[in-house]
Design a protein around this motif. Structure first.
Motif, PDB file in Angstrom:
ATOM      1  N   ILE A  36       6.125  39.078 -10.441  1.00  0.00           N
ATOM      2  CA  ILE A  36       4.720  39.485 -10.377  1.00  0.00           C
ATOM      3  C   ILE A  36       4.605  41.002 -10.366  1.00  0.00           C
ATOM      4  O   ILE A  36       5.429  41.690  -9.765  1.00  0.00           O
ATOM      5  CB  ILE A  36       4.049  38.917  -9.102  1.00  0.00           C
ATOM      6  CG1 ILE A  36       3.966  37.399  -9.172  1.00  0.00           C
ATOM      7  CG2 ILE A  36       2.651  39.490  -8.905  1.00  0.00           C
ATOM      8  CD1 ILE A  36       3.399  36.761  -7.917  1.00  0.00           C
ATOM      9  N   GLY A  37       3.549  41.506 -11.006  1.00  0.00           N
ATOM     10  CA  GLY A  37       3.175  42.905 -10.862  1.00  0.00           C
ATOM     11  C   GLY A  37       3.802  43.836 -11.883  1.00  0.00           C
ATOM     12  O   GLY A  37       4.075  43.470 -13.021  1.00  0.00           O
ATOM     13  N   SER A  63       7.147  54.381 -14.622  1.00  0.00           N
ATOM     14  CA  SER A  63       6.194  54.023 -13.575  1.00  0.00           C
ATOM     15  C   SER A  63       6.076  52.511 -13.413  1.00  0.00           C
ATOM     16  O   SER A  63       5.428  52.031 -12.486  1.00  0.00           O
ATOM     17  CB  SER A  63       4.816  54.610 -13.883  1.00  0.00           C
ATOM     18  OG  SER A  63       4.261  54.018 -15.045  1.00  0.00           O
ATOM     19  N   CYS A  64       6.687  51.773 -14.319  1.00  0.00           N
ATOM     20  CA  CYS A  64       6.731  50.308 -14.257  1.00  0.00           C
ATOM     21  C   CYS A  64       7.878  49.848 -15.151  1.00  0.00           C
ATOM     22  O   CYS A  64       8.475  50.656 -15.853  1.00  0.00           O
ATOM     23  CB  CYS A  64       5.402  49.692 -14.723  1.00  0.00           C
ATOM     24  SG  CYS A  64       4.968  50.057 -16.440  1.00  0.00           S
ATOM     25  N   GLU A 149      -1.834  41.082 -14.924  1.00  0.00           N
ATOM     26  CA  GLU A 149      -2.680  40.360 -13.973  1.00  0.00           C
ATOM     27  C   GLU A 149      -3.046  41.248 -12.786  1.00  0.00           C
ATOM     28  O   GLU A 149      -2.387  41.250 -11.762  1.00  0.00           O
ATOM     29  CB  GLU A 149      -1.966  39.087 -13.489  1.00  0.00           C
ATOM     30  CG  GLU A 149      -1.629  38.096 -14.591  1.00  0.00           C
ATOM     31  CD  GLU A 149      -2.850  37.345 -15.104  1.00  0.00           C
ATOM     32  OE1 GLU A 149      -3.955  37.520 -14.548  1.00  0.00           O
ATOM     33  OE2 GLU A 149      -2.696  36.575 -16.068  1.00  0.00           O
ATOM     34  N   ASN A 150      -4.086  42.073 -12.955  1.00  0.00           N
ATOM     35  CA  ASN A 150      -4.648  42.886 -11.871  1.00  0.00           C
ATOM     36  C   ASN A 150      -3.800  44.069 -11.426  1.00  0.00           C
ATOM     37  O   ASN A 150      -3.996  44.582 -10.322  1.00  0.00           O
ATOM     38  CB  ASN A 150      -4.959  42.007 -10.643  1.00  0.00           C
ATOM     39  CG  ASN A 150      -5.928  40.893 -10.967  1.00  0.00           C
ATOM     40  OD1 ASN A 150      -6.925  41.119 -11.644  1.00  0.00           O
ATOM     41  ND2 ASN A 150      -5.619  39.694 -10.521  1.00  0.00           N
ATOM     42  N   PHE A 151      -2.870  44.529 -12.245  1.00  0.00           N
ATOM     43  CA  PHE A 151      -2.043  45.675 -11.853  1.00  0.00           C
ATOM     44  C   PHE A 151      -2.153  46.844 -12.823  1.00  0.00           C
ATOM     45  O   PHE A 151      -1.416  47.807 -12.709  1.00  0.00           O
ATOM     46  CB  PHE A 151      -0.569  45.255 -11.699  1.00  0.00           C
ATOM     47  CG  PHE A 151      -0.319  44.369 -10.518  1.00  0.00           C
ATOM     48  CD1 PHE A 151      -0.021  44.903  -9.270  1.00  0.00           C
ATOM     49  CD2 PHE A 151      -0.385  42.987 -10.650  1.00  0.00           C
ATOM     50  CE1 PHE A 151       0.214  44.081  -8.180  1.00  0.00           C
ATOM     51  CE2 PHE A 151      -0.148  42.143  -9.554  1.00  0.00           C
ATOM     52  CZ  PHE A 151       0.146  42.699  -8.315  1.00  0.00           C
ATOM     53  N   ASP A 152      -3.034  46.749 -13.824  1.00  0.00           N
ATOM     54  CA  ASP A 152      -3.305  47.856 -14.742  1.00  0.00           C
ATOM     55  C   ASP A 152      -2.066  48.317 -15.498  1.00  0.00           C
ATOM     56  O   ASP A 152      -1.863  49.513 -15.737  1.00  0.00           O
ATOM     57  CB  ASP A 152      -3.939  49.026 -13.978  1.00  0.00           C
ATOM     58  CG  ASP A 152      -4.844  49.875 -14.858  1.00  0.00           C
ATOM     59  OD1 ASP A 152      -5.167  49.443 -15.978  1.00  0.00           O
ATOM     60  OD2 ASP A 152      -5.213  50.986 -14.412  1.00  0.00           O
ATOM     61  N   GLY A 153      -1.237  47.356 -15.877  1.00  0.00           N
ATOM     62  CA  GLY A 153      -0.004  47.691 -16.587  1.00  0.00           C
ATOM     63  C   GLY A 153      -0.231  48.415 -17.906  1.00  0.00           C
ATOM     64  O   GLY A 153       0.546  49.308 -18.280  1.00  0.00           O
ATOM     65  N   ALA A 154      -1.297  48.049 -18.619  1.00  0.00           N
ATOM     66  CA  ALA A 154      -1.579  48.727 -19.887  1.00  0.00           C
ATOM     67  C   ALA A 154      -1.824  50.212 -19.667  1.00  0.00           C
ATOM     68  O   ALA A 154      -1.358  51.059 -20.436  1.00  0.00           O
ATOM     69  CB  ALA A 154      -2.776  48.077 -20.574  1.00  0.00           C
ATOM     70  N   ILE A 158       0.038  53.284 -21.457  1.00  0.00           N
ATOM     71  CA  ILE A 158      -0.719  54.270 -22.232  1.00  0.00           C
ATOM     72  C   ILE A 158      -0.437  55.672 -21.702  1.00  0.00           C
ATOM     73  O   ILE A 158      -0.188  56.614 -22.470  1.00  0.00           O
ATOM     74  CB  ILE A 158      -2.224  53.942 -22.207  1.00  0.00           C
ATOM     75  CG1 ILE A 158      -2.498  52.681 -23.040  1.00  0.00           C
ATOM     76  CG2 ILE A 158      -3.053  55.126 -22.719  1.00  0.00           C
ATOM     77  CD1 ILE A 158      -3.881  52.093 -22.845  1.00  0.00           C
ATOM     78  N   ASP A 159      -0.440  55.814 -20.368  1.00  0.00           N
ATOM     79  CA  ASP A 159      -0.154  57.118 -19.768  1.00  0.00           C
ATOM     80  C   ASP A 159       1.258  57.595 -20.105  1.00  0.00           C
ATOM     81  O   ASP A 159       1.507  58.805 -20.171  1.00  0.00           O
ATOM     82  CB  ASP A 159      -0.328  57.063 -18.251  1.00  0.00           C
ATOM     83  CG  ASP A 159      -1.789  56.934 -17.833  1.00  0.00           C
ATOM     84  OD1 ASP A 159      -2.681  57.148 -18.676  1.00  0.00           O
ATOM     85  OD2 ASP A 159      -2.034  56.593 -16.650  1.00  0.00           O
TER      86      ASP A 159
END
Length: 200
Positions: A36-37, A63-64, A149-154, A158-159
């Motif tokens: 998750i996340g 960052s991910c 799912e609610n973690f703003d991965g995109a 993009i950043d």
């Protein structure tokens, strides 16, 4: 023109069918080991292993646990289009109750939204396109995104530059979502313009 298109499409379909079993196995491996996340280290490693050996320029997120891979078309130049293909990789905090051989091995976490399938499908697209890079008059960016799912991965990707990963801005971006409730196997549906942008 029609004969050429049908011949190319038939060749691609046959190639896709040949890789079916391997992609099903990958999907089952992803399904059995959900995360998750934004931090999906095991999922990312499975993606990297599945892409190994392909002529891709691969970058991992900082960052991910994202994966960005660029496939250069043989006939690409500075004016050629860049097409982005995107798949989400994260699971949901849902307990799996269906008893299948590849069920989730993590209590309270499962791929209940099809992201395991999306990821396997993008790996399949990478393999098909890599085999046909001599036919590409442009570049393809493959976006394997955590945290949908609610973690703003995109936003994280993009950043970190996913839209300029090929060295020029993305011309068009495509994603998909499995929708088995209303469509038969082998069918897809779309519409012009923005689709699946957000629920808000």
């Amino acid at each position: 023109m029609t004969d050429t298109v049908s011949t190319v499409g038939g060749t691609t379909l046959r190639a896709a069918r040949r890789m079916r079993d391997g992609l099903v196995t990958l999907r089952h491996e992803l399904h059995a080991d959900p995360e998750i996340g934004l931090e999906l280290p095991r999922t990312r490693q499975k993606v990297l292993d599945a892409l190994d050996g392909l002529p891709l320029e691969i970058r991992q997120g900082s960052s991910c646990t994202s994966v960005t891979a660029v496939l250069r078309g043989t006939h690409s130049d500075d004016d050629a289009p860049v097409v982005l293909l995107r798949a989400d990789m994260d699971a949901l905090p849902v307990h799996e109750e269906i008893d299948v051989a590849y069920r989730s091995r993590t209590d309270g976490v499962m791929h209940a939204c099809g992201h395991d399938l999306h990821t396997a499908m993008l790996v399949g697209a990478a393999r098909l396109l890599a085999d046909r890079r001599d036919e590409l008059a442009g570049d393809v960016v493959l976006m394997f995104q955590p945290g949908e799912e609610n973690f703003d991965g995109a936003r994280h990707m993009i950043d970190e530059g996913v839209l300029d990963a090929a060295g020029r801005p993305v011309t068009a971006a495509y994603g998909l979502h499995v929708f088995s409730a209303d469509l038969e196997p082998g069918e897809f549906a779309t519409r012009p313009g923005t689709l699946m942008s957000a629920t808000d």
